[in-house]
Design a protein around this motif. Sequence first.
Motif, PDB file in Angstrom:
ATOM      1  N   VAL A  85       0.829  -1.265   0.030  1.00  0.00           N
ATOM      2  CA  VAL A  85      -0.034  -0.026  -0.187  1.00  0.00           C
ATOM      3  C   VAL A  85       0.859   1.248   0.116  1.00  0.00           C
ATOM      4  O   VAL A  85       1.565   1.531   0.995  1.00  0.00           O
ATOM      5  CB  VAL A  85      -0.859  -0.090   1.162  1.00  0.00           C
ATOM      6  CG1 VAL A  85      -1.652   1.216   1.295  1.00  0.00           C
ATOM      7  CG2 VAL A  85      -1.589  -1.366   1.342  1.00  0.00           C
ATOM      8  N   VAL A  86       0.854   2.025  -1.118  1.00  0.00           N
ATOM      9  CA  VAL A  86       1.787   3.376  -1.221  1.00  0.00           C
ATOM     10  C   VAL A  86       0.727   4.404  -1.006  1.00  0.00           C
ATOM     11  O   VAL A  86      -0.505   4.390  -1.632  1.00  0.00           O
ATOM     12  CB  VAL A  86       2.200   3.332  -2.723  1.00  0.00           C
ATOM     13  CG1 VAL A  86       2.971   4.461  -2.679  1.00  0.00           C
ATOM     14  CG2 VAL A  86       3.154   2.126  -2.909  1.00  0.00           C
TER      15      VAL A  86
ATOM     16  N   ARG B  60      -1.050  -1.031  -4.347  1.00  0.00           N
ATOM     17  CA  ARG B  60      -2.157  -0.219  -4.275  1.00  0.00           C
ATOM     18  C   ARG B  60      -1.914   1.153  -4.109  1.00  0.00           C
ATOM     19  O   ARG B  60      -1.033   1.355  -2.955  1.00  0.00           O
ATOM     20  CB  ARG B  60      -3.433  -0.679  -3.553  1.00  0.00           C
ATOM     21  CG  ARG B  60      -3.637  -1.968  -3.666  1.00  0.00           C
ATOM     22  CD  ARG B  60      -5.058  -2.733  -2.810  1.00  0.00           C
ATOM     23  NE  ARG B  60      -6.210  -2.235  -3.417  1.00  0.00           N
ATOM     24  CZ  ARG B  60      -6.694  -2.531  -4.592  1.00  0.00           C
ATOM     25  NH1 ARG B  60      -6.080  -3.319  -5.338  1.00  0.00           N
ATOM     26  NH2 ARG B  60      -8.033  -2.078  -4.839  1.00  0.00           N
ATOM     27  N   LEU B  61      -2.505   2.307  -4.310  1.00  0.00           N
ATOM     28  CA  LEU B  61      -2.317   3.580  -4.019  1.00  0.00           C
ATOM     29  C   LEU B  61      -3.607   4.024  -3.242  1.00  0.00           C
ATOM     30  O   LEU B  61      -4.680   3.757  -3.522  1.00  0.00           O
ATOM     31  CB  LEU B  61      -2.483   4.630  -5.201  1.00  0.00           C
ATOM     32  CG  LEU B  61      -1.059   4.451  -5.932  1.00  0.00           C
ATOM     33  CD1 LEU B  61      -1.196   5.332  -7.303  1.00  0.00           C
ATOM     34  CD2 LEU B  61      -0.068   5.637  -5.358  1.00  0.00           C
ATOM     35  N   VAL B  62      -3.098   4.604  -1.987  1.00  0.00           N
ATOM     36  CA  VAL B  62      -4.228   5.091  -0.796  1.00  0.00           C
ATOM     37  C   VAL B  62      -3.910   6.278  -0.610  1.00  0.00           C
ATOM     38  O   VAL B  62      -2.904   6.839  -0.285  1.00  0.00           O
ATOM     39  CB  VAL B  62      -4.210   4.062   0.425  1.00  0.00           C
ATOM     40  CG1 VAL B  62      -5.228   4.497   1.325  1.00  0.00           C
ATOM     41  CG2 VAL B  62      -4.634   2.604  -0.178  1.00  0.00           C
ATOM     42  N   ASP B  63      -5.155   7.128  -0.369  1.00  0.00           N
ATOM     43  CA  ASP B  63      -5.040   8.662  -0.039  1.00  0.00           C
ATOM     44  C   ASP B  63      -4.359   8.793   1.147  1.00  0.00           C
ATOM     45  O   ASP B  63      -4.690   7.990   1.992  1.00  0.00           O
ATOM     46  CB  ASP B  63      -6.580   8.774  -0.100  1.00  0.00           C
ATOM     47  CG  ASP B  63      -6.582  10.510   0.265  1.00  0.00           C
ATOM     48  OD1 ASP B  63      -5.672  11.246   0.573  1.00  0.00           O
ATOM     49  OD2 ASP B  63      -7.875  10.960   0.217  1.00  0.00           O
TER      50      ASP B  63
ATOM     51  N   ALA C  15      -5.406   2.202   5.163  1.00  0.00           N
ATOM     52  CA  ALA C  15      -5.919   1.191   4.254  1.00  0.00           C
ATOM     53  C   ALA C  15      -6.931   0.029   4.911  1.00  0.00           C
ATOM     54  O   ALA C  15      -7.736  -0.334   4.473  1.00  0.00           O
ATOM     55  CB  ALA C  15      -4.775   0.456   3.504  1.00  0.00           C
ATOM     56  N   LEU C  16      -6.240  -0.402   5.954  1.00  0.00           N
ATOM     57  CA  LEU C  16      -7.021  -1.512   6.799  1.00  0.00           C
ATOM     58  C   LEU C  16      -8.518  -0.957   7.232  1.00  0.00           C
ATOM     59  O   LEU C  16      -9.259  -1.939   6.902  1.00  0.00           O
ATOM     60  CB  LEU C  16      -6.057  -1.930   7.989  1.00  0.00           C
ATOM     61  CG  LEU C  16      -4.847  -2.739   7.652  1.00  0.00           C
ATOM     62  CD1 LEU C  16      -4.110  -3.069   9.183  1.00  0.00           C
ATOM     63  CD2 LEU C  16      -5.206  -4.130   6.917  1.00  0.00           C
ATOM     64  N   GLU C  17      -8.592   0.147   7.670  1.00  0.00           N
ATOM     65  CA  GLU C  17      -9.909   0.648   8.135  1.00  0.00           C
ATOM     66  C   GLU C  17     -10.837   0.685   7.001  1.00  0.00           C
ATOM     67  O   GLU C  17     -11.937   0.412   6.941  1.00  0.00           O
ATOM     68  CB  GLU C  17      -9.644   2.019   8.683  1.00  0.00           C
ATOM     69  CG  GLU C  17      -8.863   1.773   9.998  1.00  0.00           C
ATOM     70  CD  GLU C  17      -8.567   3.220  10.710  1.00  0.00           C
ATOM     71  OE1 GLU C  17      -8.876   4.472  10.131  1.00  0.00           O
ATOM     72  OE2 GLU C  17      -7.664   3.238  11.658  1.00  0.00           O
ATOM     73  N   LEU C  18     -10.310   1.278   5.613  1.00  0.00           N
ATOM     74  CA  LEU C  18     -10.977   1.389   4.573  1.00  0.00           C
ATOM     75  C   LEU C  18     -11.382   0.033   4.158  1.00  0.00           C
ATOM     76  O   LEU C  18     -12.683  -0.364   3.587  1.00  0.00           O
ATOM     77  CB  LEU C  18     -10.354   1.880   3.424  1.00  0.00           C
ATOM     78  CG  LEU C  18      -9.894   3.329   3.497  1.00  0.00           C
ATOM     79  CD1 LEU C  18      -8.888   3.852   2.185  1.00  0.00           C
ATOM     80  CD2 LEU C  18     -11.391   4.301   3.325  1.00  0.00           C
TER      81      LEU C  18
ATOM     82  N   PRO D  63     -10.751  -4.070  -1.381  1.00  0.00           N
ATOM     83  CA  PRO D  63      -9.604  -3.413  -1.351  1.00  0.00           C
ATOM     84  C   PRO D  63      -9.422  -2.186  -1.364  1.00  0.00           C
ATOM     85  O   PRO D  63     -10.143  -1.642  -2.039  1.00  0.00           O
ATOM     86  CB  PRO D  63      -8.958  -4.374  -2.449  1.00  0.00           C
ATOM     87  CG  PRO D  63      -9.760  -5.592  -2.833  1.00  0.00           C
ATOM     88  CD  PRO D  63     -11.164  -5.090  -2.389  1.00  0.00           C
ATOM     89  N   PRO D  64      -8.781  -1.599  -0.478  1.00  0.00           N
ATOM     90  CA  PRO D  64      -8.570  -0.128  -0.434  1.00  0.00           C
ATOM     91  C   PRO D  64      -7.857   0.770  -1.580  1.00  0.00           C
ATOM     92  O   PRO D  64      -7.102  -0.188  -2.374  1.00  0.00           O
ATOM     93  CB  PRO D  64      -7.641   0.250   0.781  1.00  0.00           C
ATOM     94  CG  PRO D  64      -6.807  -1.007   0.710  1.00  0.00           C
ATOM     95  CD  PRO D  64      -7.673  -2.301   0.498  1.00  0.00           C
ATOM     96  N   GLY D  65      -8.166   1.908  -1.984  1.00  0.00           N
ATOM     97  CA  GLY D  65      -7.362   2.632  -2.857  1.00  0.00           C
ATOM     98  C   GLY D  65      -7.636   2.062  -4.333  1.00  0.00           C
ATOM     99  O   GLY D  65      -8.656   1.422  -4.717  1.00  0.00           O
ATOM    100  N   HIS D  66      -6.682   2.231  -5.158  1.00  0.00           N
ATOM    101  CA  HIS D  66      -6.608   2.019  -6.486  1.00  0.00           C
ATOM    102  C   HIS D  66      -5.545   1.012  -6.800  1.00  0.00           C
ATOM    103  O   HIS D  66      -4.412   1.385  -6.778  1.00  0.00           O
ATOM    104  CB  HIS D  66      -6.386   3.185  -7.362  1.00  0.00           C
ATOM    105  CG  HIS D  66      -7.648   4.158  -7.179  1.00  0.00           C
ATOM    106  ND1 HIS D  66      -8.966   4.063  -7.697  1.00  0.00           N
ATOM    107  CD2 HIS D  66      -7.675   5.460  -6.458  1.00  0.00           C
ATOM    108  CE1 HIS D  66      -9.544   5.182  -7.334  1.00  0.00           C
ATOM    109  NE2 HIS D  66      -8.720   5.817  -6.449  1.00  0.00           N
ATOM    110  N   LEU D  67      -5.750  -0.095  -7.511  1.00  0.00           N
ATOM    111  CA  LEU D  67      -4.669  -0.700  -8.021  1.00  0.00           C
ATOM    112  C   LEU D  67      -3.626  -0.227  -9.000  1.00  0.00           C
ATOM    113  O   LEU D  67      -4.295   0.320  -9.839  1.00  0.00           O
ATOM    114  CB  LEU D  67      -5.547  -2.076  -8.664  1.00  0.00           C
ATOM    115  CG  LEU D  67      -4.324  -3.389  -8.830  1.00  0.00           C
ATOM    116  CD1 LEU D  67      -3.905  -3.995  -7.611  1.00  0.00           C
ATOM    117  CD2 LEU D  67      -5.170  -4.427  -9.570  1.00  0.00           C
TER     118      LEU D  67
END
Length: 169
Positions: free
Chosen positions: A60-61, A94-97, A135-138, A145-149
């Motif tokens: 997770v980035v 994955r990219l996460v805000d 990311a885990l909370e999302l 899965p969180p964010g964008h692949l």
Amino acid sequence: MRTGVRLGVDVGKARIGVARTDPSGMIATPVETVPRAASGSADVDAILGHVSELDALEVVVGLPLSLSGGDTASTGDARDFAAAIAARCPVPVRLVDERLSTVSAQTALRASGRKGKRQRSVIDQVAAVIIVQHALELERSSGLPPGHLVSAPVVDDGAGDRPDTDERR
């Protein structure tokens, strides 16, 4: 929720913070601060080493966005770094805000008594912890899965869609 270690990555201009979750995905802990490579791929190699060593489920980035959700000066850099990892990584990236993750990390470190220069050695790791926890909370709240692949870049090998002919004879 999927089980397995997730790796959190906070990309900075000079340093990259790395954190990991426990296998159950309940808590994240700092791993290390990786110096950013001026050239070559030592920084990507270090991240991939952690993926292999920890048998990570995904990476997770953090994606630095402005408060309004737009790109910042660092957004493209984070996307490029995530793509470089995805090009060589055996697990999803994955990219996460990550809005305000560094500010939250600084606040937490100040509250624990670390100030100024003493924060530098761990600020990126703490930001990575915050990113992977977010990311885990999302994932827990949405079931997805969180964010964008991040898609691995397509490498043009020069073959294209040409028929297999040998015209050089």
